[in-house]
Structures are given as structure tokens and as C-alpha cells.
Design a protein around this motif. Structure first.
Motif, PDB file in Angstrom:
ATOM      1  N   MET A 293       0.810  -1.211   0.000  1.00 30.32           N
ATOM      2  CA  MET A 293       0.000   0.000   0.000  1.00 30.32           C
ATOM      3  C   MET A 293       0.847   1.267   0.000  1.00 30.32           C
ATOM      4  N   THR A 294       2.111   1.177   0.424  1.00 33.72           N
ATOM      5  CA  THR A 294       2.977   2.360   0.434  1.00 33.72           C
ATOM      6  C   THR A 294       3.381   2.791  -0.969  1.00 33.72           C
ATOM      7  N   PHE A 295       3.103   1.981  -1.970  1.00 40.07           N
ATOM      8  CA  PHE A 295       3.499   2.272  -3.343  1.00 40.07           C
ATOM      9  C   PHE A 295       2.388   2.946  -4.160  1.00 40.07           C
ATOM     10  N   PHE A 296       1.254   3.269  -3.525  1.00 38.60           N
ATOM     11  CA  PHE A 296       0.118   3.843  -4.243  1.00 38.60           C
ATOM     12  C   PHE A 296      -0.229   5.239  -3.739  1.00 38.60           C
ATOM     13  N   THR A 297      -0.799   6.039  -4.639  1.00 37.52           N
ATOM     14  CA  THR A 297      -1.375   7.318  -4.231  1.00 37.52           C
ATOM     15  C   THR A 297      -2.714   7.041  -3.547  1.00 37.52           C
ATOM     16  N   ASP A 298      -3.180   7.956  -2.707  1.00 37.68           N
ATOM     17  CA  ASP A 298      -4.460   7.781  -2.029  1.00 37.68           C
ATOM     18  C   ASP A 298      -5.623   7.696  -3.010  1.00 37.68           C
ATOM     19  N   ASP A 299      -5.503   8.401  -4.133  1.00 36.19           N
ATOM     20  CA  ASP A 299      -6.593   8.414  -5.120  1.00 36.19           C
ATOM     21  C   ASP A 299      -6.387   7.384  -6.233  1.00 36.19           C
ATOM     22  N   MET A 300      -5.602   6.353  -5.958  1.00 35.71           N
ATOM     23  CA  MET A 300      -5.304   5.344  -6.980  1.00 35.71           C
ATOM     24  C   MET A 300      -6.578   4.731  -7.557  1.00 35.71           C
ATOM     25  N   GLU A 301      -6.441   4.257  -8.791  1.00 31.95           N
ATOM     26  CA  GLU A 301      -7.536   3.551  -9.456  1.00 31.95           C
ATOM     27  C   GLU A 301      -6.964   2.278 -10.058  1.00 31.95           C
ATOM     28  N   PHE A 302      -7.683   1.182  -9.865  1.00 32.20           N
ATOM     29  CA  PHE A 302      -7.262  -0.130 -10.348  1.00 32.20           C
ATOM     30  C   PHE A 302      -8.319  -0.666 -11.300  1.00 32.20           C
TER      31      PHE A 302
ATOM     32  N   ASP B 249      -9.512  -6.534 -15.848  1.00 36.37           N
ATOM     33  CA  ASP B 249     -10.495  -7.055 -16.799  1.00 36.37           C
ATOM     34  C   ASP B 249     -11.435  -8.084 -16.180  1.00 36.37           C
ATOM     35  N   ASN B 250     -10.990  -8.827 -15.190  1.00 34.54           N
ATOM     36  CA  ASN B 250     -11.863  -9.810 -14.541  1.00 34.54           C
ATOM     37  C   ASN B 250     -12.463  -9.292 -13.239  1.00 34.54           C
ATOM     38  N   GLY B 251     -11.695  -8.526 -12.492  1.00 34.88           N
ATOM     39  CA  GLY B 251     -12.131  -8.068 -11.178  1.00 34.88           C
ATOM     40  C   GLY B 251     -12.891  -6.763 -11.180  1.00 34.88           C
ATOM     41  N   GLY B 252     -12.818  -6.020 -12.281  1.00 35.82           N
ATOM     42  CA  GLY B 252     -13.550  -4.763 -12.356  1.00 35.82           C
ATOM     43  C   GLY B 252     -12.720  -3.562 -11.929  1.00 35.82           C
ATOM     44  N   PHE B 253     -13.412  -2.548 -11.446  1.00 38.15           N
ATOM     45  CA  PHE B 253     -12.813  -1.265 -11.124  1.00 38.15           C
ATOM     46  C   PHE B 253     -12.811  -1.046  -9.613  1.00 38.15           C
ATOM     47  N   THR B 254     -11.693  -0.585  -9.094  1.00 36.61           N
ATOM     48  CA  THR B 254     -11.581  -0.230  -7.683  1.00 36.61           C
ATOM     49  C   THR B 254     -11.013   1.174  -7.599  1.00 36.61           C
ATOM     50  N   LYS B 255     -11.665   2.033  -6.846  1.00 36.23           N
ATOM     51  CA  LYS B 255     -11.214   3.422  -6.707  1.00 36.23           C
ATOM     52  C   LYS B 255     -10.844   3.693  -5.256  1.00 36.23           C
ATOM     53  N   GLY B 256      -9.626   4.189  -5.067  1.00 39.10           N
ATOM     54  CA  GLY B 256      -9.178   4.605  -3.744  1.00 39.10           C
ATOM     55  C   GLY B 256      -8.340   3.559  -3.037  1.00 39.10           C
ATOM     56  N   LEU B 257      -7.340   4.037  -2.336  1.00 39.05           N
ATOM     57  CA  LEU B 257      -6.394   3.165  -1.648  1.00 39.05           C
ATOM     58  C   LEU B 257      -7.069   2.320  -0.571  1.00 39.05           C
ATOM     59  N   ARG B 258      -7.940   2.930   0.221  1.00 41.05           N
ATOM     60  CA  ARG B 258      -8.599   2.195   1.306  1.00 41.05           C
ATOM     61  C   ARG B 258      -9.421   1.018   0.769  1.00 41.05           C
ATOM     62  N   LYS B 259     -10.183   1.235  -0.267  1.00 39.86           N
ATOM     63  CA  LYS B 259     -11.003   0.167  -0.863  1.00 39.86           C
ATOM     64  C   LYS B 259     -10.111  -0.915  -1.468  1.00 39.86           C
ATOM     65  N   PHE B 260      -9.046  -0.508  -2.158  1.00 31.45           N
ATOM     66  CA  PHE B 260      -8.126  -1.462  -2.762  1.00 31.45           C
ATOM     67  C   PHE B 260      -7.465  -2.328  -1.685  1.00 31.45           C
ATOM     68  N   GLU B 261      -7.071  -1.711  -0.578  1.00 34.07           N
ATOM     69  CA  GLU B 261      -6.466  -2.471   0.512  1.00 34.07           C
ATOM     70  C   GLU B 261      -7.456  -3.486   1.086  1.00 34.07           C
TER      71      GLU B 261
END
Length: 164
Positions: free
Chosen positions: A49-58, A61-73
Motif C-alpha cells: 500500500m505504500t506504493f500507491f497514491t491515495d486516489d489510486m484507481e485499479f 479485466d476480470n475483477g472490475g474497477f476499484t477506486k481509492g487506496l482504502r477500498k483497494f487495501e
């Protein structure tokens, strides 16, 4: 009004010259990218998690879209890294596919292809998948951090990698 435009031009030029004085350090970017993947392969979520910006977006293609570091973690801890002692994923870069492109006044894009190996309790590690990626790294305050991650074209590994 003339003064406004003159001020706008001067501040734009000053801002550009400040950013263009920064030397693009490709080696440091590669080092940071490598360190991220070490943490990924260990399923060290805190370190990852230290390698991402707080507003990261992931984008996956299979898992979909994730917005934000907290949700991604949260998703990483509940999914891929839920039980690393019994199941884990190891990512291996296909080095000859990796490309790096500078983004002026922002950072860089790293793109390429990678293979995924599965480790499960009581089984030998096995090659499970292949995918492509494009990661946008932002350089800010002397640090490289990923801001946008695209992971796509996931499928069975090509035959040429199965024999390795």
C-alpha cells in the motif's frame, strides 16, 4: 486584463521550468517498481500500500474497477492475500516485454506482460496465468507512487512459457 494574461504566461513558464529541471530517473523508477513486486509476491499488504497514491484507481479485466487506496487495501486483504500461508500468487515479469515512457511533468508509464504462478498447500508451484499491465507512476515530492493500474488480457499462459 493584459496583466492577468501576462501573469498567467509567466507563472506557466516558471512552473514548466521548475518541473523540467527534474531529471527523469528511470533507474529509480525501475527500482521502486521492483520493490513493489517483491512486496506483492510476499503478500505484504502493508508494504504494498505504500506504493500507491491515495486516489489510486485499479482497472482489472476480470475483477472490475476499484477506486481509492482504502477500498483497494480492503479488497486485497479479503481476496488475494486472505490466506497467504495456504494460497499465494507469484508474479514474474516478462522482461523483454517491459517498456517505460516518461509523462512530462507527471511521472511515467510502465507496461508489459507477466506470468502468474500459484502456490498452494501440499502442491508444487504451478504456472497458472498470463496478463498484460500498464501502470502509471506519479513522481511527487521526491517519491514514485502508482496512481493508475491497468491489468488486462488475463488468460492461460502461452505454450512457450509452460515448458520453463
Amino acid at each position: 486584463m493584459k496583466h492577468f494574461f501576462l501573469l498567467l504566461i509567466i507563472s506557466s513558464v516558471a512552473g514548466y521550468s521548475q518541473n523540467s529541471d527534474k531529471q527523469f530517473d528511470k533507474d529509480e523508477l525501475i527500482r521502486q517498481d521492483s520493490l513493489f513486486w517483491v512486496a506483492f509476491n510476499r503478500c505484504d499488504v502493508d508494504e504494498m500500500m505504500t506504493f500507491f497514491t491515495d486516489d489510486m484507481e485499479f482497472y482489472h479485466d476480470n475483477g472490475g474497477f476499484t477506486k481509492g487506496l482504502r477500498k483497494f487495501e480492503e479488497e486485497t486483504r479479503a481476496g488475494m492475500c486472505k490466506d497467504p500461508a495456504n494460497w499465494s500468487l507469484r508474479r514474474v515479469e516478462i522482461k523483454e516485454s517491459t517498456e517505460i515512457y516518461e509523462i512530462n511533468q507527471y511521472g511515467a508509464i510502465i507496461s508489459g506482460e507477466h506470468l502468474f504462478y500459484i502456490n498452494e498447500t501440499d502442491k508444487d508451484e504451478y504456472l497458472d496465468g498470463y496478463g498484460k499491465y500498464q501502470n502509471i507512476w506519479k513522481y511527487d515530492d521526491g517519491e514514485w507512487k502508482m496512481s493508475r493500474i491497468l491489468s488486462y488480457d488475463h488468460k492461460a499462459p502461452p505454450e512457450k512459457y509452460k515448458a520453463e
